[in-house]
Scaffold this active site. Sequence first.
Site, short mmCIF file in Angstrom:
data_model
loop_
_atom_site.label_atom_id
_atom_site.label_comp_id
_atom_site.label_asym_id
_atom_site.label_seq_id
_atom_site.Cartn_x
_atom_site.Cartn_y
_atom_site.Cartn_z
N ARG A 120 0.81 -1.22 0.00
CA ARG A 120 0.00 0.00 0.00
C ARG A 120 0.84 1.27 0.00
O ARG A 120 0.38 2.34 0.41
CB ARG A 120 -0.98 0.01 1.18
CG ARG A 120 -1.98 -1.14 1.13
CD ARG A 120 -3.00 -1.06 2.25
NE ARG A 120 -3.96 -2.14 2.14
CZ ARG A 120 -3.79 -3.35 2.68
NH1 ARG A 120 -2.68 -3.61 3.37
NH2 ARG A 120 -4.71 -4.28 2.54
N LYS A 142 0.93 11.12 -10.30
CA LYS A 142 0.02 10.22 -11.01
C LYS A 142 0.78 8.98 -11.44
O LYS A 142 1.86 9.06 -12.01
CB LYS A 142 -0.56 10.89 -12.26
CG LYS A 142 -1.81 11.69 -12.03
CD LYS A 142 -2.38 12.09 -13.39
CE LYS A 142 -3.66 12.87 -13.23
NZ LYS A 142 -4.23 13.23 -14.56
N GLU A 184 3.92 18.56 -24.78
CA GLU A 184 3.48 18.85 -23.42
C GLU A 184 4.01 20.20 -22.93
O GLU A 184 3.36 20.88 -22.14
CB GLU A 184 3.94 17.74 -22.47
CG GLU A 184 3.19 16.42 -22.63
CD GLU A 184 1.78 16.47 -22.05
OE1 GLU A 184 1.42 17.49 -21.42
OE2 GLU A 184 1.04 15.49 -22.24
N LYS A 226 3.42 22.72 -13.77
CA LYS A 226 2.83 21.51 -13.22
C LYS A 226 3.00 21.45 -11.71
O LYS A 226 2.09 21.02 -10.99
CB LYS A 226 3.42 20.26 -13.88
CG LYS A 226 2.71 18.99 -13.41
CD LYS A 226 2.81 17.86 -14.38
CE LYS A 226 1.85 16.75 -13.95
NZ LYS A 226 1.94 15.56 -14.82
N GLU A 236 -6.67 15.80 -8.60
CA GLU A 236 -7.43 16.19 -9.79
C GLU A 236 -8.91 16.37 -9.50
O GLU A 236 -9.78 15.94 -10.25
CB GLU A 236 -7.24 15.14 -10.91
CG GLU A 236 -7.54 15.67 -12.29
CD GLU A 236 -7.19 14.69 -13.38
OE1 GLU A 236 -6.30 15.01 -14.16
OE2 GLU A 236 -7.79 13.60 -13.43
N ARG A 240 -6.44 20.72 -11.31
CA ARG A 240 -5.49 19.90 -12.04
C ARG A 240 -6.02 19.45 -13.40
O ARG A 240 -5.24 19.09 -14.29
CB ARG A 240 -5.10 18.69 -11.19
CG ARG A 240 -4.00 17.84 -11.82
CD ARG A 240 -3.40 16.86 -10.84
NE ARG A 240 -2.38 16.04 -11.48
CZ ARG A 240 -1.51 15.29 -10.82
NH1 ARG A 240 -1.54 15.25 -9.50
NH2 ARG A 240 -0.61 14.57 -11.47
N ASN A 244 -4.97 18.48 -18.53
CA ASN A 244 -5.43 17.52 -19.53
C ASN A 244 -5.78 18.19 -20.86
O ASN A 244 -6.41 17.57 -21.71
CB ASN A 244 -6.66 16.77 -19.00
CG ASN A 244 -6.30 15.78 -17.92
OD1 ASN A 244 -5.36 15.00 -18.06
ND2 ASN A 244 -7.05 15.80 -16.83
N HIS A 247 -5.76 16.20 -24.06
CA HIS A 247 -5.63 14.78 -23.74
C HIS A 247 -6.89 13.96 -24.00
O HIS A 247 -6.81 12.75 -24.18
CB HIS A 247 -5.22 14.60 -22.27
CG HIS A 247 -3.78 14.90 -22.03
ND1 HIS A 247 -3.22 16.13 -22.28
CD2 HIS A 247 -2.77 14.12 -21.56
CE1 HIS A 247 -1.94 16.10 -21.97
NE2 HIS A 247 -1.64 14.90 -21.55
N HIS A 251 -5.95 10.84 -25.99
CA HIS A 251 -5.98 9.48 -25.46
C HIS A 251 -6.83 8.56 -26.33
O HIS A 251 -6.50 7.38 -26.51
CB HIS A 251 -6.51 9.48 -24.03
CG HIS A 251 -5.50 9.90 -23.01
ND1 HIS A 251 -5.83 10.13 -21.70
CD2 HIS A 251 -4.17 10.14 -23.11
CE1 HIS A 251 -4.74 10.49 -21.03
NE2 HIS A 251 -3.73 10.50 -21.88
N HIS A 263 2.78 9.68 -27.55
CA HIS A 263 1.81 10.42 -26.73
C HIS A 263 1.75 11.90 -27.13
O HIS A 263 0.67 12.46 -27.30
CB HIS A 263 2.19 10.28 -25.25
CG HIS A 263 1.37 11.12 -24.34
ND1 HIS A 263 0.05 10.84 -24.03
CD2 HIS A 263 1.68 12.26 -23.65
CE1 HIS A 263 -0.41 11.76 -23.19
NE2 HIS A 263 0.55 12.62 -22.95
#
Length: 358
Positions: A120, A142, A184, A226, A236, A240, A244, A247, A251, A263
């Site tokens: 964990r 992330k 990016e 960022k 997010e 945040r 994206n 994206h 995606h 990407h």
Amino acid sequence: MSPSDVTTIPVGDDYDVLVGHGVSARVVDLLPDDVARVLVVHGEPLARLAEPVVDALRAAGLDVHVAAVPDAEAAKTVEVAAGLWAVMGQAGFTRTDAVVAVGGGSVTDLGGWAAAAWLRGVAVVHVPTTVLGMVDAAVGGKTGINTAEGKNLVGAFHTPAAVLCDLDHLATLPPADLSAGLAEVVKGGFIADPRILEIVEEEESAVQEPGTAQLREVIERKIAIKAEVVAADLRESNLREILNYGHTLGHAIEHHEGYRMRHGEAVAIGMVYAAELAHRTGRIDAALLERHRYVLGLLGLPTTYSAATFDELLAALRRDKKTRGATLRFVVLDGLAQPTRFEGPDESLLREAYAALA
């Protein structure tokens, strides 16, 4: 390397991002003091880049285990993650041990997820070796893997102990990968820091050359964007989401292409799509729409796409992380450096904007 050669960008009070030449040698100093075992995860083509990190850890007396994983998105599967957990289990990793991820964004996503899930959560230090990894994937906590249904659908938020952006690694990066990573960076210019766009427009050749002051400046500017956003909104829940930009469609295109498209290339197309949506709803003028195509084009990035029908992409769009119930949500601009959410657009508008990409 003197301390003055290193730029330190704090991510709130949680951790620092170090940018400079040779900073990966500092990995030992940035691990928690009680670490005894370290798993170094690297992409299969990057064994040479991982060697100095492994050597430094072993010289410090740590029990180091090394795992090579497939290149790019092929690394981000549950099977590869399970292989890392098997190594950790067989070596007796405890909660006071750590993972160091050396590679591009896919490797830091995978390594971070392996660290987040093992017992964990154990410490992770990222050593990104690509522009994309430095300015995006490695910063912000992330982590995740892909499934057959879409990209990054399984993962966790897991804050790293540190991020080491060693600019020396960019000397080995293929030009197409460097340019894709700059998508990016350009995103940061459109959503927050227009100076990035000006640097690209004024110095497009220098920005694409490893070792230049211009490339370092735009990398540091994007990391700073960022860092500020994720420090304010780790999970997010609101702010945040502006990261994206480009994206949502990006995606979906990646999924349609079987992750064979870079990407950054998909995000470049996605940004033009988001700009089309914003222009068609009166949010931005034609000049800002065209600036998207111009700046991305300077970097050799795609700004058109016709390899899929809109219907072929729609299912992936509906699985996007920003979607709530049946309501699609896009990040768009109300003006330069003015990102906002666009919720529930009419499907006819989405189709018109997609037709414009062709």
